[in-house]
Design an enzyme around this catalytic site. Sequence first.
Site, PDB file in Angstrom:
ATOM      1  N   GLN A  15       0.801  -1.223   0.000  1.00 56.57           N
ATOM      2  CA  GLN A  15       0.000   0.000   0.000  1.00 56.57           C
ATOM      3  C   GLN A  15       0.836   1.277   0.000  1.00 56.57           C
ATOM      4  O   GLN A  15       0.335   2.333  -0.356  1.00 56.57           O
ATOM      5  CB  GLN A  15      -0.957  -0.022   1.197  1.00 56.57           C
ATOM      6  CG  GLN A  15      -1.976  -1.147   1.082  1.00 56.57           C
ATOM      7  CD  GLN A  15      -2.945  -1.179   2.245  1.00 56.57           C
ATOM      8  OE1 GLN A  15      -2.647  -1.752   3.291  1.00 56.57           O
ATOM      9  NE2 GLN A  15      -4.095  -0.562   2.092  1.00 56.57           N
ATOM     10  N   TRP A  19      -4.812   2.458  12.090  1.00 58.29           N
ATOM     11  CA  TRP A  19      -4.674   2.279  10.653  1.00 58.29           C
ATOM     12  C   TRP A  19      -5.073   3.600  10.021  1.00 58.29           C
ATOM     13  O   TRP A  19      -6.233   3.923  10.041  1.00 58.29           O
ATOM     14  CB  TRP A  19      -5.545   1.137  10.114  1.00 58.29           C
ATOM     15  CG  TRP A  19      -5.319   1.009   8.638  1.00 58.29           C
ATOM     16  CD1 TRP A  19      -6.036   1.599   7.642  1.00 58.29           C
ATOM     17  CD2 TRP A  19      -4.250   0.280   8.002  1.00 58.29           C
ATOM     18  NE1 TRP A  19      -5.480   1.302   6.416  1.00 58.29           N
ATOM     19  CE2 TRP A  19      -4.390   0.497   6.613  1.00 58.29           C
ATOM     20  CE3 TRP A  19      -3.192  -0.516   8.472  1.00 58.29           C
ATOM     21  CZ2 TRP A  19      -3.504  -0.062   5.691  1.00 58.29           C
ATOM     22  CZ3 TRP A  19      -2.329  -1.066   7.543  1.00 58.29           C
ATOM     23  CH2 TRP A  19      -2.485  -0.846   6.171  1.00 58.29           C
ATOM     24  N   ASN A  62      -1.704 -11.396   7.806  1.00 58.08           N
ATOM     25  CA  ASN A  62      -2.672 -10.320   7.981  1.00 58.08           C
ATOM     26  C   ASN A  62      -4.005 -10.737   7.353  1.00 58.08           C
ATOM     27  O   ASN A  62      -4.078 -11.022   6.157  1.00 58.08           O
ATOM     28  CB  ASN A  62      -2.194  -9.044   7.290  1.00 58.08           C
ATOM     29  CG  ASN A  62      -3.214  -7.920   7.444  1.00 58.08           C
ATOM     30  OD1 ASN A  62      -3.297  -7.313   8.506  1.00 58.08           O
ATOM     31  ND2 ASN A  62      -4.018  -7.661   6.415  1.00 58.08           N
ATOM     32  N   GLU A  63      -5.042 -10.772   8.156  1.00 53.39           N
ATOM     33  CA  GLU A  63      -6.414 -11.017   7.691  1.00 53.39           C
ATOM     34  C   GLU A  63      -6.515 -12.122   6.637  1.00 53.39           C
ATOM     35  O   GLU A  63      -6.864 -11.868   5.477  1.00 53.39           O
ATOM     36  CB  GLU A  63      -7.032  -9.725   7.154  1.00 53.39           C
ATOM     37  CG  GLU A  63      -7.165  -8.657   8.214  1.00 53.39           C
ATOM     38  CD  GLU A  63      -8.113  -7.524   7.810  1.00 53.39           C
ATOM     39  OE1 GLU A  63      -8.719  -7.596   6.720  1.00 53.39           O
ATOM     40  OE2 GLU A  63      -8.257  -6.580   8.598  1.00 53.39           O
ATOM     41  N   HIS A 102       1.147  -9.594   4.077  1.00 54.75           N
ATOM     42  CA  HIS A 102       0.003  -8.693   3.978  1.00 54.75           C
ATOM     43  C   HIS A 102      -0.464  -8.672   2.510  1.00 54.75           C
ATOM     44  O   HIS A 102      -0.393  -7.658   1.833  1.00 54.75           O
ATOM     45  CB  HIS A 102       0.373  -7.296   4.497  1.00 54.75           C
ATOM     46  CG  HIS A 102      -0.801  -6.466   4.918  1.00 54.75           C
ATOM     47  ND1 HIS A 102      -0.887  -5.833   6.145  1.00 54.75           N
ATOM     48  CD2 HIS A 102      -1.952  -6.144   4.280  1.00 54.75           C
ATOM     49  CE1 HIS A 102      -2.023  -5.157   6.233  1.00 54.75           C
ATOM     50  NE2 HIS A 102      -2.683  -5.328   5.115  1.00 54.75           N
ATOM     51  N   GLU A 123      -5.457   1.951  -1.302  1.00 55.06           N
ATOM     52  CA  GLU A 123      -6.422   1.183  -0.505  1.00 55.06           C
ATOM     53  C   GLU A 123      -7.042   0.080  -1.376  1.00 55.06           C
ATOM     54  O   GLU A 123      -8.221   0.082  -1.707  1.00 55.06           O
ATOM     55  CB  GLU A 123      -7.458   2.148   0.102  1.00 55.06           C
ATOM     56  CG  GLU A 123      -8.602   1.529   0.876  1.00 55.06           C
ATOM     57  CD  GLU A 123      -8.225   0.553   1.976  1.00 55.06           C
ATOM     58  OE1 GLU A 123      -7.164   0.714   2.611  1.00 55.06           O
ATOM     59  OE2 GLU A 123      -9.005  -0.402   2.186  1.00 55.06           O
ATOM     60  N   TRP A 124      -6.211  -0.834  -1.807  1.00 57.62           N
ATOM     61  CA  TRP A 124      -6.625  -2.041  -2.544  1.00 57.62           C
ATOM     62  C   TRP A 124      -7.574  -1.686  -3.696  1.00 57.62           C
ATOM     63  O   TRP A 124      -7.265  -0.772  -4.457  1.00 57.62           O
ATOM     64  CB  TRP A 124      -7.203  -3.072  -1.561  1.00 57.62           C
ATOM     65  CG  TRP A 124      -6.271  -3.295  -0.379  1.00 57.62           C
ATOM     66  CD1 TRP A 124      -6.513  -2.983   0.931  1.00 57.62           C
ATOM     67  CD2 TRP A 124      -4.939  -3.850  -0.399  1.00 57.62           C
ATOM     68  NE1 TRP A 124      -5.424  -3.319   1.721  1.00 57.62           N
ATOM     69  CE2 TRP A 124      -4.454  -3.857   0.938  1.00 57.62           C
ATOM     70  CE3 TRP A 124      -4.098  -4.355  -1.401  1.00 57.62           C
ATOM     71  CZ2 TRP A 124      -3.190  -4.329   1.286  1.00 57.62           C
ATOM     72  CZ3 TRP A 124      -2.835  -4.846  -1.058  1.00 57.62           C
ATOM     73  CH2 TRP A 124      -2.399  -4.816   0.268  1.00 57.62           C
ATOM     74  N   TYR A 164     -13.105  -2.616  12.393  1.00 55.46           N
ATOM     75  CA  TYR A 164     -13.494  -1.328  11.813  1.00 55.46           C
ATOM     76  C   TYR A 164     -14.984  -1.030  12.026  1.00 55.46           C
ATOM     77  O   TYR A 164     -15.371   0.098  12.230  1.00 55.46           O
ATOM     78  CB  TYR A 164     -13.194  -1.310  10.310  1.00 55.46           C
ATOM     79  CG  TYR A 164     -11.707  -1.273   9.999  1.00 55.46           C
ATOM     80  CD1 TYR A 164     -11.055  -0.063   9.823  1.00 55.46           C
ATOM     81  CD2 TYR A 164     -10.953  -2.439   9.914  1.00 55.46           C
ATOM     82  CE1 TYR A 164      -9.699  -0.003   9.552  1.00 55.46           C
ATOM     83  CE2 TYR A 164      -9.589  -2.398   9.646  1.00 55.46           C
ATOM     84  CZ  TYR A 164      -8.964  -1.172   9.467  1.00 55.46           C
ATOM     85  OH  TYR A 164      -7.621  -1.123   9.211  1.00 55.46           O
ATOM     86  N   GLU A 201      -5.128  -3.108  13.985  1.00 57.07           N
ATOM     87  CA  GLU A 201      -5.630  -2.104  13.033  1.00 57.07           C
ATOM     88  C   GLU A 201      -6.979  -1.591  13.499  1.00 57.07           C
ATOM     89  O   GLU A 201      -7.824  -2.379  13.939  1.00 57.07           O
ATOM     90  CB  GLU A 201      -5.857  -2.701  11.631  1.00 57.07           C
ATOM     91  CG  GLU A 201      -4.636  -2.875  10.788  1.00 57.07           C
ATOM     92  CD  GLU A 201      -4.979  -3.361   9.372  1.00 57.07           C
ATOM     93  OE1 GLU A 201      -6.086  -3.082   8.878  1.00 57.07           O
ATOM     94  OE2 GLU A 201      -4.114  -4.021   8.782  1.00 57.07           O
TER      95      GLU A 201
HETATM   96  C1  GAL Z   1      -7.655  -4.034   6.446  1.00 56.02           C
HETATM   97  C2  GAL Z   1      -6.340  -4.253   5.747  1.00 56.02           C
HETATM   98  C3  GAL Z   1      -5.559  -2.994   5.527  1.00 56.02           C
HETATM   99  C4  GAL Z   1      -6.406  -1.800   5.166  1.00 56.02           C
HETATM  100  C5  GAL Z   1      -7.628  -1.687   6.047  1.00 56.02           C
HETATM  101  C6  GAL Z   1      -8.599  -0.578   5.661  1.00 56.02           C
HETATM  102  O1  GAL Z   1      -8.533  -5.055   6.135  1.00 56.02           O
HETATM  103  O2  GAL Z   1      -5.546  -5.148   6.479  1.00 56.02           O
HETATM  104  O3  GAL Z   1      -4.561  -3.269   4.585  1.00 56.02           O
HETATM  105  O4  GAL Z   1      -6.665  -1.752   3.836  1.00 56.02           O
HETATM  106  O5  GAL Z   1      -8.332  -2.890   6.065  1.00 56.02           O
HETATM  107  O6  GAL Z   1      -9.484  -0.984   4.688  1.00 56.02           O
END
Ligand code: GAL
Length: 467
Positions: free
Chosen positions: A41, A421, A186-187, A142, A428-429, A315, A375
């Site tokens: 990222q 985070w 990671n996730e 990641h 952002e992907w 989140y 995060e």
């Molecule tokens: C997580 C991920 C991060 C970041 C974040 C916000 O799922 O590990 O890389 O993108 O969400 O969307």
Amino acid sequence: MTTTTNQHKKETGYAPATPGSLSREDFGSNFKWGVATAAYQIEGAVHEDGRSDCVWDVFARKKGKIRNGDHAREACDFYHRYKQDLELVKELGFEEFRFSISWSRILPDGHGRVNQAGIDYYNRLIDQCIALGIEPWITLYHWDLPQVLEKSGGWKNRRIVEWFAEYAAICGHAFGDRVRHWIVLNEPMAVAGLGYTTGEHAPGNTGIHNFLPVVHHLALSQAEGGRVLRRLLPDARIGNAISCSYVVPNSQSAADVRAARRADALMNRLFIEPALGLGYPKDAFPFLSNIKRFMREGDRERLKFDFDFWGLQNYFSVVVQHSYLAPVMWLKEVPATLRNVPTTGLGWEISPAGMYEILKQFQRYNGVRELIITENGAAFKDKVKDGKVDDPGRQAYYQAYLDAVLKAKNEGVNITGYFAWTLLDNFEWAHGYSARFGLVFVDFKTQERTVKESGKWFAGFLKKPEM
Ligand code: GAL
């Protein structure tokens, strides 16, 4: 888990711990404060110093996969600007810095030949952290799998457990003399769900037939990665970072309650329970029994690893209902935007109560030694105006979530750290650069950084009182 949205507040009894007056001291002097990032990222420099393509490079070149056709060839140019950016970590008051290693910088062929230039880069980054008094935390994986491994099936191929173990060992050898904190994956749920089932993330594979083998190979790899590091680095603290969301059924109907249990199994239980020796959560989601087709003798043991800590990444909360239109899962999410609840710029529900509940939920596992929020953060539509980025929404988000963490901690949850985070607005992907999560604003045309007001708030919050 058994409440409807409206009752939720009342039944959880959630109320802020210290309304309006949060202070660093409330969390105790040993609590760790950090900021998290991920290689793909932020780094850019995707073809420099011998790095090979990862699955995201290839995915981003395909039409329509990333919003606005964005790509990460430059991203935040952290590869070259890490020194200034680590100064920002310090300026914001964080003492822990989480970053990930790019597998294709270290092993451009996926395994075998080691690229010394890749090792040298992370050595410089680690040394610079230490020089500034910042503790480095490494995430091994990641999401940026070397493309050459994807060509051999990637996470669908069981050989990935060996490839990953080799990569983990190389990193352990190279960096373990200075890095004490390690996060293996990671996730993993995002990899299995978005990367190999819905195709929203790289490598963009689709089909439910991929889901179970990929889950199993990720779950084996998280444990194997843990074992490799522990063997090499007996004093290291080894964790794994998983996504989690408090799940609420949309109604009390038996069908909705069962749908919520299935969602909970997938979103919260799938990767921790095999590591704890509990197997996959088939009780709530019988479809998972099909995973036995991919299991070999001894796997139940191989799936276990006693992590020093579990990294939780939270989140938002989710509300789900039963749906006949979604085969296998038989559920759908009720979007926050239709529920009249506060949301972030991405339409994610702002739910400090959900953070509190999920911490309580994970604390209930026997065998979880320690929890760390690895995060948490929010995207909003930020703009620079007169040299300033005013982002009250993000500041309020952080305050409310930190308050929820504190409340859980005060009630006995063994939570020992918190990572925001993220440091910089970044790639952002699938959202490309449209979703800004940083505490520092990045102008992607000039690479200029501007600390947002929320970043300044953190700096004030984290400042230690003068002795
Ligand atoms: C997580 C991920 C991060 C970041 C974040 C916000 O799922 O590990 O890389 O993108 O969400 O969307």
